[in-house]
Design a protein around this motif. Structure first.
Motif, PDB file in Angstrom:
ATOM      1  N   VAL A  64       5.336  -4.292   1.830  1.00 40.90           N
ATOM      2  CA  VAL A  64       6.477  -4.533   0.948  1.00 40.90           C
ATOM      3  C   VAL A  64       7.238  -5.787   1.389  1.00 40.90           C
ATOM      4  O   VAL A  64       7.676  -6.584   0.549  1.00 40.90           O
ATOM      5  N   ALA A 117       6.652  -0.596  -4.290  1.00 42.92           N
ATOM      6  CA  ALA A 117       6.143  -1.968  -4.376  1.00 42.92           C
ATOM      7  C   ALA A 117       5.475  -2.197  -5.720  1.00 42.92           C
ATOM      8  O   ALA A 117       4.897  -1.278  -6.309  1.00 42.92           O
ATOM      9  N   TYR A 120       1.633  -0.676  -7.360  1.00 37.26           N
ATOM     10  CA  TYR A 120       1.551   0.466  -6.451  1.00 37.26           C
ATOM     11  C   TYR A 120       0.153   1.053  -6.360  1.00 37.26           C
ATOM     12  O   TYR A 120      -0.384   1.262  -5.269  1.00 37.26           O
ATOM     13  N   SER A 123      -2.376  -1.254  -4.542  1.00 40.08           N
ATOM     14  CA  SER A 123      -2.031  -1.393  -3.128  1.00 40.08           C
ATOM     15  C   SER A 123      -2.399  -0.129  -2.357  1.00 40.08           C
ATOM     16  O   SER A 123      -2.924  -0.191  -1.248  1.00 40.08           O
TER      17      SER A 123
END
Length: 293
Positions: A64, A117, A120, A123
């Motif tokens: 992040v 973040a 999402y 990630s």
């Protein structure tokens, strides 16, 4: 894809991420192979799995904030390992229960953090299952330097780790500080896992820590040879897994784990002394022969 084509791709400037992924995988295999010998010797596989969960919030925070994943994961894992070691001193609650509480909570915290973040889902998948395209140059140097530090610490503390692993009461009797050595080993396991997460993923990283060491355990009775074989098995399996992944468009983490598992099964069956074939041969030779009347 032939091996020569794979080598050509490794030297292709347009595929610069591929040799970096190979270097990360091999370096991670070497470090995990050495540290994993203590994990297997002490029966700490559950701790290894728990540490893999513990580093997740640090990885999420680093992602992040766009910081170093290695540093973020290491900080989170070390803090959690120290908390577990401290709380486990209260014998009212057993160590495995404390591990379960803290490490699952850490993993949940990581999911909550990374959910904030952008992107999402992508990630999260990268963290859980690894990605060969997401290795920046600075992490390559960080992993190399961190690996050297971990191997140096292992060389320095090897005798104490072996003593504690074989007989904790004897270790206390000869004056070793068992608690501090446990902390040191937890930290080394944490760092070994952190530098492996990017290639193989958070969920599968335990295989890189345990499977090569378990395979080497089947091949030798000597710890020194085991600690040489484990990183060799891990490095070769990582290379084979990356080659198969690149050739057939397979998930890199899962393919490396399957290559490690194939090596384990081969040793389980064919190991010269502890393999299934050797045991059956000895059993047959030990059976008394029947002499006809």
């Amino acid at each position: 894809m032939s091996i020569s084509e794979f080598i050509a791709d490794l030297t292709n400037p347009d595929l610069a991420f591929l040799p970096k992924a190979l270097l990360i995988a091999v370096m991670s295999s070497i470090v995990c192979g050495v540290v994993g010998c203590y994990v297997v010797l002490r029966g700490m596989a559950f701790i290894g799995d728990a540490v893999a969960h513990a580093v997740f919030p640090g990885l999420a925070v680093a992602f992040v904030l766009q910081g170093s994943l290695v540093v973020g994961g290491a900080v989170a894992g070390v803090v959690t390992a120290i908390l577990v070691a401290v709380f486990a001193q209260n014998r009212r609650v057993k160590e495995d229960s404390v591990i379960g509480v803290f490490y699952v909570a850490s993993f949940a915290l990581g999911i909550v953090i990374i959910s904030q973040a952008p992107g999402y889902a992508g990630s999260l998948q990268q963290f859980l299952f690894g990605s060969i395209t997401g290795v920046p140059d600075e992490d390559l140097y960080t992993v190399a330097l961190t690996g050297v530090v971990v191997l140096g610490a292992v060389l320095l503390l090897h005798q104490q780790f072996v003593t504690v692993s074989l007989d904790r009461e004897l270790a206390r009797a000869v004056g070793l500080r068992v608690f501090r050595l446990d902390i040191a080993l937890y930290v080394l396991v944490t760092v070994a896992i952190v530098i492996s997460v990017q290639t193989i993923g958070n969920i599968l990283v335990l295989a890189l820590l345990v499977t090569p060491a378990a395979t080497a355990r089947l091949l030798t009775d000597r710890l020194g040879i085991m600690m040489l074989l484990a990183p060799l098995i891990g490095g070769v399996s990582a290379t084979v897994g990356l080659y198969l992944s690149w050739s057939y468009d397979l998930p890199v983490g899962g393919t490396i784990v399957l290559a490690l598992t194939a090596a384990f099964f081969s040793a389980y069956v064919l190991a010269p002394r502890h393999g299934l074939v050797a045991k059956r041969r000895r059993k047959t030779e030990q059976q008394p022969t029947t002499v006809p009347a």
